[in-house]
Scaffold this active site. Sequence first.
Site, PDB file in Angstrom:
ATOM      1  N   PRO A   2      -7.634  -9.454  -3.809  1.00  0.00           N
ATOM      2  CA  PRO A   2      -8.792  -9.761  -2.981  1.00  0.00           C
ATOM      3  C   PRO A   2     -10.102  -9.072  -3.346  1.00  0.00           C
ATOM      4  CG  PRO A   2      -6.924  -9.067  -1.665  1.00  0.00           C
ATOM      5  CD  PRO A   2      -6.657  -8.684  -3.065  1.00  0.00           C
ATOM      6  N   GLU A   3     -11.027  -9.862  -3.823  1.00  0.00           N
ATOM      7  CA  GLU A   3     -12.417  -9.465  -3.898  1.00  0.00           C
ATOM      8  C   GLU A   3     -13.180 -10.504  -3.080  1.00  0.00           C
ATOM      9  OE1 GLU A   3     -13.918  -8.124  -7.717  1.00  0.00           O
ATOM     10  OE2 GLU A   3     -11.910  -8.200  -8.537  1.00  0.00           O
ATOM     11  N   LYS A  59     -15.788  -7.585   1.511  1.00  0.00           N
ATOM     12  CA  LYS A  59     -14.353  -7.866   1.481  1.00  0.00           C
ATOM     13  C   LYS A  59     -13.726  -7.817   2.873  1.00  0.00           C
ATOM     14  CE  LYS A  59     -14.364  -5.543  -2.971  1.00  0.00           C
ATOM     15  NZ  LYS A  59     -13.985  -4.296  -3.673  1.00  0.00           N
ATOM     16  N   ARG A 256     -11.830   3.714 -13.398  1.00  0.00           N
ATOM     17  CA  ARG A 256     -11.194   2.404 -13.333  1.00  0.00           C
ATOM     18  C   ARG A 256     -11.110   1.778 -14.705  1.00  0.00           C
ATOM     19  NH1 ARG A 256     -10.701   0.691  -8.076  1.00  0.00           N
ATOM     20  NH2 ARG A 256      -9.130  -0.554  -9.089  1.00  0.00           N
TER      21      ARG A 256
END
Length: 267
Positions: A2-3, A59, A256
């Site tokens: 989910p973005e 989000k 990341r």
Amino acid sequence: MPELPDVEGFRRVLDRHGTGRRIDCVRVSDADVLESVSPRELHEEVEGRTLASPRRHGKWLLGPLRSGSQHRQDEPTLVFHFGMTGGLFEASPEEPGHQHDRIVLCVEQKELRYRDLRKLRGIRLAADDDSLHELLHHLGPDAASISSAELRQRLQAKSSTVKRALMDQTVLAGLGNLLADEILWRARLHPSIPANELSETEQKRLYRAMRTVLRDSMEAGRVPDTSGWLTACRDVQDASCPRCETQLKESRVSGRKALWCPACQPA
DNA sequence: TTGCATGTTCCGGA
DNA sequence: GTCCGGAACATGCA
């Protein structure tokens, strides 16, 4: 998963199957995903109320609840966040549940199933409009509606890498790791450039790339992994750039994983 | 068995 | 005090 585009897809699910319908019952199979609300409060506050049009900010997905036809400021809102592995799915009651269905809303012959594997985030209940505002006020503007000038002003204030700034929900809300890499690749910007060192031209390129990526991915309800998208290269070994065929580079930027093209996105 | 994963938050250090 | 990078969180998979 989910973005912003995925959450937009979940918003459509909630809208199509929930708006204007009464929530008959709430089934809590794993209370771990409830944040600052007990199963009992959820039953008491949600069951019998009707869902109004859902909204999305970044989000976060918001499902306002009504007990009458008028909007009152003291009515609660269901607040969903999907972490890295969550989702909202529609099913008929006969369909077998999924192992990771944590909360199920039963709405007039349908079920809306909140599924989450890793339980990094969860569901909350904002008691009224004030507490909803309190919950979300730290977020920056939604990435799908921010203006070019506002994005520029906000990036100017950050000395972190542009990649981290794009993913910082207080700068703008909705972008995650996949979208950030995709946007930077399209804008031909190296992910480690300090956000406040982008030239005006570079910022405009970044903004245009973001608009295009968001438009296409929101339409799909997800970040497409079809040809021409950097996302499609993510799990391919020794993947090459869809634009120039140079072998892509992979590293860590601000903690990341980052994927970029050394030819298109020079340091 | 180990490391890694698309999210957020907290902590230590600059 | 402010801001940044990295670790931690829970769980399944390669």
